[in-house]
Design a protein around this motif. Structure first.
Motif, short mmCIF file in Angstrom:
data_model
loop_
_atom_site.label_atom_id
_atom_site.label_comp_id
_atom_site.label_asym_id
_atom_site.label_seq_id
_atom_site.Cartn_x
_atom_site.Cartn_y
_atom_site.Cartn_z
N ARG A 84 0.83 -1.20 0.00
CA ARG A 84 0.00 0.00 0.00
C ARG A 84 0.87 1.26 0.00
NH1 ARG A 84 -2.89 -2.95 -1.73
NH2 ARG A 84 -4.87 -3.77 -0.97
N GLU A 85 2.13 1.09 -0.37
CA GLU A 85 3.06 2.21 -0.36
C GLU A 85 3.03 2.94 -1.69
OE1 GLU A 85 7.83 3.00 0.45
OE2 GLU A 85 6.94 1.02 0.74
N ASN A 86 3.04 4.28 -1.65
CA ASN A 86 3.10 5.06 -2.86
C ASN A 86 4.46 4.90 -3.54
OD1 ASN A 86 0.54 6.23 -2.84
ND2 ASN A 86 1.20 7.83 -1.43
N ALA A 87 4.50 5.17 -4.84
CA ALA A 87 5.77 5.23 -5.54
C ALA A 87 6.63 6.34 -4.94
CB ALA A 87 5.53 5.49 -7.03
N ARG A 88 7.92 6.12 -4.92
CA ARG A 88 8.84 7.12 -4.39
C ARG A 88 9.36 7.99 -5.52
NH1 ARG A 88 12.23 2.82 -0.59
NH2 ARG A 88 10.45 2.17 0.69
N LEU A 89 9.37 9.29 -5.30
CA LEU A 89 9.79 10.23 -6.34
C LEU A 89 11.05 10.97 -5.91
CD1 LEU A 89 6.36 11.88 -7.32
CD2 LEU A 89 7.36 9.75 -8.16
N ALA A 90 11.84 11.36 -6.92
CA ALA A 90 13.03 12.18 -6.68
C ALA A 90 13.19 13.14 -7.86
CB ALA A 90 14.27 11.31 -6.50
N PRO A 91 13.75 14.33 -7.62
CA PRO A 91 13.89 15.31 -8.71
C PRO A 91 15.09 15.01 -9.60
CG PRO A 91 14.72 16.22 -6.67
CD PRO A 91 14.15 14.89 -6.32
N ALA A 92 14.96 15.37 -10.88
CA ALA A 92 16.09 15.28 -11.80
C ALA A 92 17.11 16.35 -11.41
CB ALA A 92 15.63 15.50 -13.23
N PRO A 93 18.39 16.00 -11.27
CA PRO A 93 19.39 16.96 -10.81
C PRO A 93 19.75 18.01 -11.84
CG PRO A 93 20.44 14.86 -11.32
CD PRO A 93 18.96 14.64 -11.42
N ARG A 152 10.09 15.35 -11.49
CA ARG A 152 10.09 14.31 -10.47
C ARG A 152 9.84 12.94 -11.12
NH1 ARG A 152 10.03 16.04 -5.41
NH2 ARG A 152 8.80 14.32 -4.54
N PHE A 153 10.75 12.01 -10.80
CA PHE A 153 10.71 10.68 -11.41
C PHE A 153 10.60 9.61 -10.34
CE2 PHE A 153 12.56 13.19 -14.76
CZ PHE A 153 12.06 12.61 -15.92
N VAL A 154 9.98 8.49 -10.73
CA VAL A 154 9.88 7.34 -9.84
C VAL A 154 11.28 6.75 -9.65
CG1 VAL A 154 8.95 5.01 -9.55
CG2 VAL A 154 7.51 6.82 -10.52
N VAL A 155 11.65 6.50 -8.39
CA VAL A 155 12.90 5.82 -8.08
C VAL A 155 12.59 4.54 -7.30
CG1 VAL A 155 14.34 7.89 -8.10
CG2 VAL A 155 13.20 7.22 -5.99
N GLY A 156 13.39 3.52 -7.52
CA GLY A 156 13.12 2.24 -6.87
C GLY A 156 11.94 1.54 -7.51
N HIS A 157 11.41 0.53 -6.81
CA HIS A 157 10.35 -0.30 -7.38
C HIS A 157 9.10 -0.35 -6.52
CE1 HIS A 157 12.92 -1.90 -10.59
NE2 HIS A 157 13.89 -1.72 -9.70
N HIS A 158 9.07 0.45 -5.47
CA HIS A 158 7.87 0.49 -4.64
C HIS A 158 6.76 1.24 -5.38
CE1 HIS A 158 9.76 -1.10 -1.00
NE2 HIS A 158 10.83 -0.40 -1.35
N GLY A 159 5.53 0.73 -5.22
CA GLY A 159 4.39 1.41 -5.82
C GLY A 159 4.34 1.33 -7.33
N VAL A 160 4.96 0.30 -7.93
CA VAL A 160 4.94 0.12 -9.38
C VAL A 160 4.47 -1.30 -9.68
CG1 VAL A 160 6.27 0.14 -11.53
CG2 VAL A 160 6.88 1.71 -9.67
#
Length: 412
Positions: A84-93, A152-160
């Motif tokens: 039930r975890e949302n996808a994790r996001l991070a900004p493009a540097p 903002r992009f999805v990082v990792g595999h949670h919430g996908v």
């Protein structure tokens, strides 16, 4: 059954036609091949054709890194982590750079969990990152050229989660058409199946047919067959390069291709100049369309596309002469044009062009039926090796293929 240690384990859901498509066995094999272990917590088999099967599997590994790597592979096979975890996001540097650990897409239907709800990606495309608009929740695949600092992009595999393709029920034909590339396939039956699909899509109301073609279509003397398919509205989009258009119009003006007579196969006097003189004349007129409208080019593939208003994307390469007006020499712009015209495509037929076939395959969703035809077995297998695993292959002469396809369609 006894559960695994919760420290490095997750529960996975598989549902759909997971037995027919071999998804269930592939998942179990992959777990064991990667040194993991599993417990089947639930297994319900659909007893009728329309009923879906369902399995819940608890998967464990020796450590978190091994588990994460395993879950990544299992997601690409269609397994859904029950979370039930949302996808994790991070900004493009910076422009053109993904955040570290970005999620790399496949060509399968993909969903992300955001704000407690599952959202489907706007389209499917492999080898991209998933950009999420925090205000609207819109998620879309983006490649390097489209990245802007702060996106903002999805990082990792949670919430996908990734939805696998389900195997068609007409399994005999499916097994025949998806077997390894071989010159021993019964070609007429293969082409008959393709003709049936093209016939069902004729006119473009139920989906479009894309043809990706190389200059061998002209060299083998089958340009008239492809032009016939276009004129009869069996083809709705054409992708090619500078060479196909050049030699098609050379054939119209001089009756040659690369200076060889298309009637006798003989070398013609001054024939090595014909394609250059064709390019020069079309550049002087201003465009391929103007050359056709003015009657300078009267027959062939380009003329048929202009008459039927079939969109043509001509993507250039470093080896091109000219190029012709309308050839896109910026590869990023060429990809953008190809994406626009892939909307609504249900069948892609790729003939005698490894370069453009791989480029197109990288942009196609896995659900699009894809056929690759080439004399060289390595060309058709290369398309699958580069990620377009759903493509159906036929090793044969493109001239025979197009003539037989025209014959099959002309019979009804």
């Amino acid at each position: 059954m006894k559960s695994l240690s919760p420290a490095f384990s997750e529960s996975l859901l598989l549902q759909g036609h997971i037995i027919d498509s071999l998804t269930f066995s592939k998942v179990l094999d992959r777990i064991m091949d990667r040194g993991g272990h599993f417990t089947i917590q639930e297994f319900r088999v659909g007893l009728r054709k329309h009923e879906r099967s369902r399995a819940v599997i608890e998967v464990g590994a020796a450590n978190q890194r091994q588990l994460d790597d395993l879950l990544k592979e299992l997601r690409n096979l269609g397994a859904e982590v029950l979370e039930r975890e949302n996808a994790r996001l991070a900004p493009a540097p910076r422009d053109g750079v993904f955040p570290e650990g970005f999620y790399a897409t496949t060509n399968l239907e993909t969903w992300i969990r955001w704000n407690g709800r599952w959202t489907r990606l706007h389209r499917e495309e492999m080898d991209a990152g998933i950009r999420v608009d925090g205000r609207t929740g819109r998620a879309e695949p983006v490649r390097f050229a489209g990245i802007r600092k702060g996106d903002r992009f999805v990082v990792g595999h949670h919430g996908v989660k990734v939805i696998p393709l389900e195997r068609p029920r007409d399994s005999a034909l499916f097994e025949f058409m998806t077997s390894d590339a071989s010159t021993e396939k019964p070609k007429s039956a293969f082409i008959h199946a393709i003709a049936d699909v093209m016939r069902s899509l004729r006119g473009g109301r139920k989906g479009k047919v894309l043809v990706v073609a190389g200059p061998a279509v002209v060299h083998t003397g089958s340009r008239d067959d492809l032009a016939w398919l276009i004129d009869r509205r069996y083809v709705h989009v054409l992708f090619a390069g500078n060479a196909l258009a050049t030699h098609d119009m050379e054939a119209s003006r001089f009756g040659t291709s690369l200076g060889l007579s298309l009637k006798s196969g003989a070398v013609t006097r001054g024939g090595h100049e014909h394609h250059l003189r064709t390019i020069n004349a079309v550049r002087r007129i201003g465009s391929i369309e103007k050359a056709v409208r003015a009657g300078f080019i009267r027959d062939g593939i380009m003329a048929a596309c202009v008459r039927r208003r079939v969109p043509v994307v001509l993507a250039g390469s470093i080896r091109d002469d000219g190029p012709l007006p309308g050839v896109i020499t910026d590869m990023t712009l060429a990809q953008q044009a190809m994406r626009r015209h892939l909307v609504g495509v249900e069948l892609a037929v790729m003939v005698a062009t490894t370069l453009h076939s791989v480029a197109t395959g990288n942009l196609l969703p896995a659900r699009v039926r894809t056929v690759c035809v080439d004399m060289n077995p390595s060309s058709v297998t290369k398309l699958s090796d580069r990620g377009t695993w759903q493509s159906l292959s036929l090793v044969t002469d493109v001239g025979y293929f197009l003539r037989e396809l025209r014959t099959q369609l002309h019979r009804r």
